[in-house]
Design a protein around this motif. Structure first.
Motif, short mmCIF file in Angstrom:
data_model
loop_
_atom_site.label_atom_id
_atom_site.label_comp_id
_atom_site.label_asym_id
_atom_site.label_seq_id
_atom_site.Cartn_x
_atom_site.Cartn_y
_atom_site.Cartn_z
N HIS A 101 73.82 35.34 -27.65
CA HIS A 101 73.62 36.80 -26.83
C HIS A 101 73.40 35.74 -25.44
N GLN A 102 73.83 35.38 -24.53
CA GLN A 102 73.29 35.21 -23.67
C GLN A 102 72.81 35.93 -22.38
N TYR A 103 71.35 35.68 -22.32
CA TYR A 103 70.34 36.15 -21.67
C TYR A 103 70.60 38.28 -22.17
N GLY A 104 70.98 37.68 -23.47
CA GLY A 104 71.15 39.38 -24.16
C GLY A 104 72.36 40.23 -24.44
N HIS A 105 73.13 39.56 -23.58
CA HIS A 105 74.17 39.98 -22.83
C HIS A 105 75.31 39.95 -24.81
N LEU A 106 75.45 40.70 -25.07
CA LEU A 106 76.24 40.80 -26.30
C LEU A 106 77.32 40.15 -26.12
N GLN A 107 77.60 39.00 -27.79
CA GLN A 107 78.81 38.33 -27.94
C GLN A 107 79.92 39.05 -28.94
N LYS A 108 81.62 38.57 -28.21
CA LYS A 108 81.93 39.32 -29.15
C LYS A 108 82.70 38.38 -30.35
N ALA A 246 81.68 43.45 -9.45
CA ALA A 246 80.37 42.22 -10.01
C ALA A 246 79.99 42.67 -11.08
N LEU A 247 80.76 43.61 -11.58
CA LEU A 247 80.39 43.82 -12.83
C LEU A 247 81.60 44.07 -13.57
N PRO A 248 82.75 43.14 -14.36
CA PRO A 248 83.99 43.49 -14.49
C PRO A 248 83.95 44.26 -16.26
N GLY A 249 85.49 44.74 -16.70
CA GLY A 249 86.27 44.77 -17.28
C GLY A 249 84.83 45.56 -18.46
N PRO A 264 74.14 40.69 -14.44
CA PRO A 264 74.09 39.67 -13.94
C PRO A 264 75.03 40.36 -13.28
N VAL A 265 75.73 39.34 -11.46
CA VAL A 265 76.25 40.12 -10.92
C VAL A 265 77.23 38.73 -10.42
N PHE A 266 78.66 38.60 -11.00
CA PHE A 266 79.03 37.96 -10.44
C PHE A 266 79.70 38.00 -9.41
N GLN A 303 81.47 31.66 -15.38
CA GLN A 303 81.90 32.44 -13.93
C GLN A 303 80.35 32.18 -13.52
N PRO A 304 80.68 31.90 -12.39
CA PRO A 304 78.57 31.87 -11.62
C PRO A 304 78.35 33.13 -11.16
N ALA A 305 76.89 33.29 -11.70
CA ALA A 305 76.59 34.48 -11.32
C ALA A 305 74.71 34.49 -11.39
N LEU A 306 73.97 35.93 -11.19
CA LEU A 306 73.14 35.57 -10.25
C LEU A 306 72.37 36.46 -11.62
#
Length: 332
Positions: A101-108, A246-249, A264-266, A303-306
């Motif tokens: 779960h990259q940086y705490g972002h839940l995977q699907k 910046a936070l799509p979907g 993340p900021v895309f 994708q690039p993100a800060l």
């Protein structure tokens, strides 16, 4: 603002207070996650312990995982799987899958076969609990990404007491049953490795946790939830300043619910570089990372993100400053 006041993406170490009991911390985290917990010396040692409990072995086993991940994860993977195949996301012929779960972002999605889940910075299923639908029998975590600790410490969340008891016994016998890696570690120490490298290697090869590394720890679920309340405040403030581009979907809903360690900021690299310049006086790390927009190991879209830290060490003053810069950036 001087560098001493910059924000960090990881809480600093703390040596105050009486060391927590390993057993008490395991019991409290078991309440939080609503599943048995076994503490380890580090997050990477937790991963290695899970792989070895599955019976994986170096040069024979394959682990399906994301092609982009942290070096500390590979540190555990390459000891039980062939390094070339370890970078494959194809789970069809793998002996096990590692879902990160990259940086705490839940995977699907959920791969087939045995799964080791690295929940990374994601301790919250909501502000009230860490319980969720676990993907496999093992979920590894790193405690310093959740709260301030005095050193490295991690753990495994298991599906049953039987698995937990087996893993705990394996943990306590870790050093004596891995002579090959211990010989390698002694050789590396003799070659004059740095103190930090020695500590990381020792924490990987001996999974038993040091109570002094835990530091102080909440004694009740209310204390654990106090960290969640801070995360809610910080997350809501940051999300309020971010646009749909910046936070799509479904990212906004996922971040609001699961409270990841960093938001993340895309955007394009050029736009993110402008934001990084604005935030540089406030953040210790304004690097642009590759973040999987799809949150899918099977079909990633990096994708690039800060990354904006949302952890408990952000002060109200610092949070307002970050939000102000975000607002000015979005209005440019």
């Amino acid at each position: 603002m001087t560098s001493a006041h910059k924000l960090c993406l990881a809480p600093p170490h703390c040596n105050d207070g009486k060391p927590a009991s390993v057993g008490n911390v395991e019991a409290l985290l078991a309440e939080w996650f609503e599943a048995p917990v076994v503490l380890t010396s580090s997050g990477r040692s937790a991963l290695l312990l899970a792989f070895q409990d599955l019976g994986l072995s170096r040069y024979k086993s394959r682990i399906a995982m994301s092609p982009k991940t942290a070096a500390c994860v590979f540190d555990a993977v390459i000891r039980v799987a062939f390094p070339v195949d370890a970078a494959s996301s194809d789970a069809a012929s793998a002996d096990a899958a590692l879902v990160i779960h990259q940086y705490g972002h839940l995977q699907k999605g959920k791969p087939a076969g045995p799964i080791v889940e690295d929940i990374c910075h994601n301790f919250f299923a909501s502000a009230a609990t860490g319980a969720r639908d676990w993907l496999g029998e093992y979920a590894a975590f790193s405690l310093p990404k959740f709260m301030t600790t005095a050193g490295m410490v991690g753990g495994l969340i298991l599906r049953s007491d039987a698995v937990a008891n087996r893993v705990r016994a394996l943990r306590d016998e870790f050093a004596s049953r891995d002579p090959e890696d211990l010989r390698h570690s002694r050789a590396e120490w003799r070659r004059g490795r740095t103190g930090q490298a020695q500590a990381q290697l020792a924490a990987l090869l001996n999974a038993k946790p040091d109570p002094h590394a835990i530091g102080t720890f909440p004694e009740t679920l209310q204390g654990v939830r106090s960290f969640a309340k801070i995360r809610v405040t910080n997350t809501e403030a940051l999300l309020a300043e971010l646009s749909q581009s910046a936070l799509p979907g479904d990212w906004l809903g996922m971040c609001a619910a699961s409270l990841p360690f960093a938001i993340p900021v895309f955007g394009t690299r050029q736009d993110l570089a402008l934001l990084a310049h604005r935030l540089d006086p406030l953040l210790d790390d304004t690097s642009i990372y590759a973040v999987d927009l799809n949150r899918s190991h099977k079909n990633p879209d990096f994708q690039p993100a800060l990354l904006l830290p949302a952890h408990n060490l952000i002060s109200a003053t610092q949070l307002r400053a970050i939000c102000r810069e975000l607002r000015l950036w979005t209005q440019r």
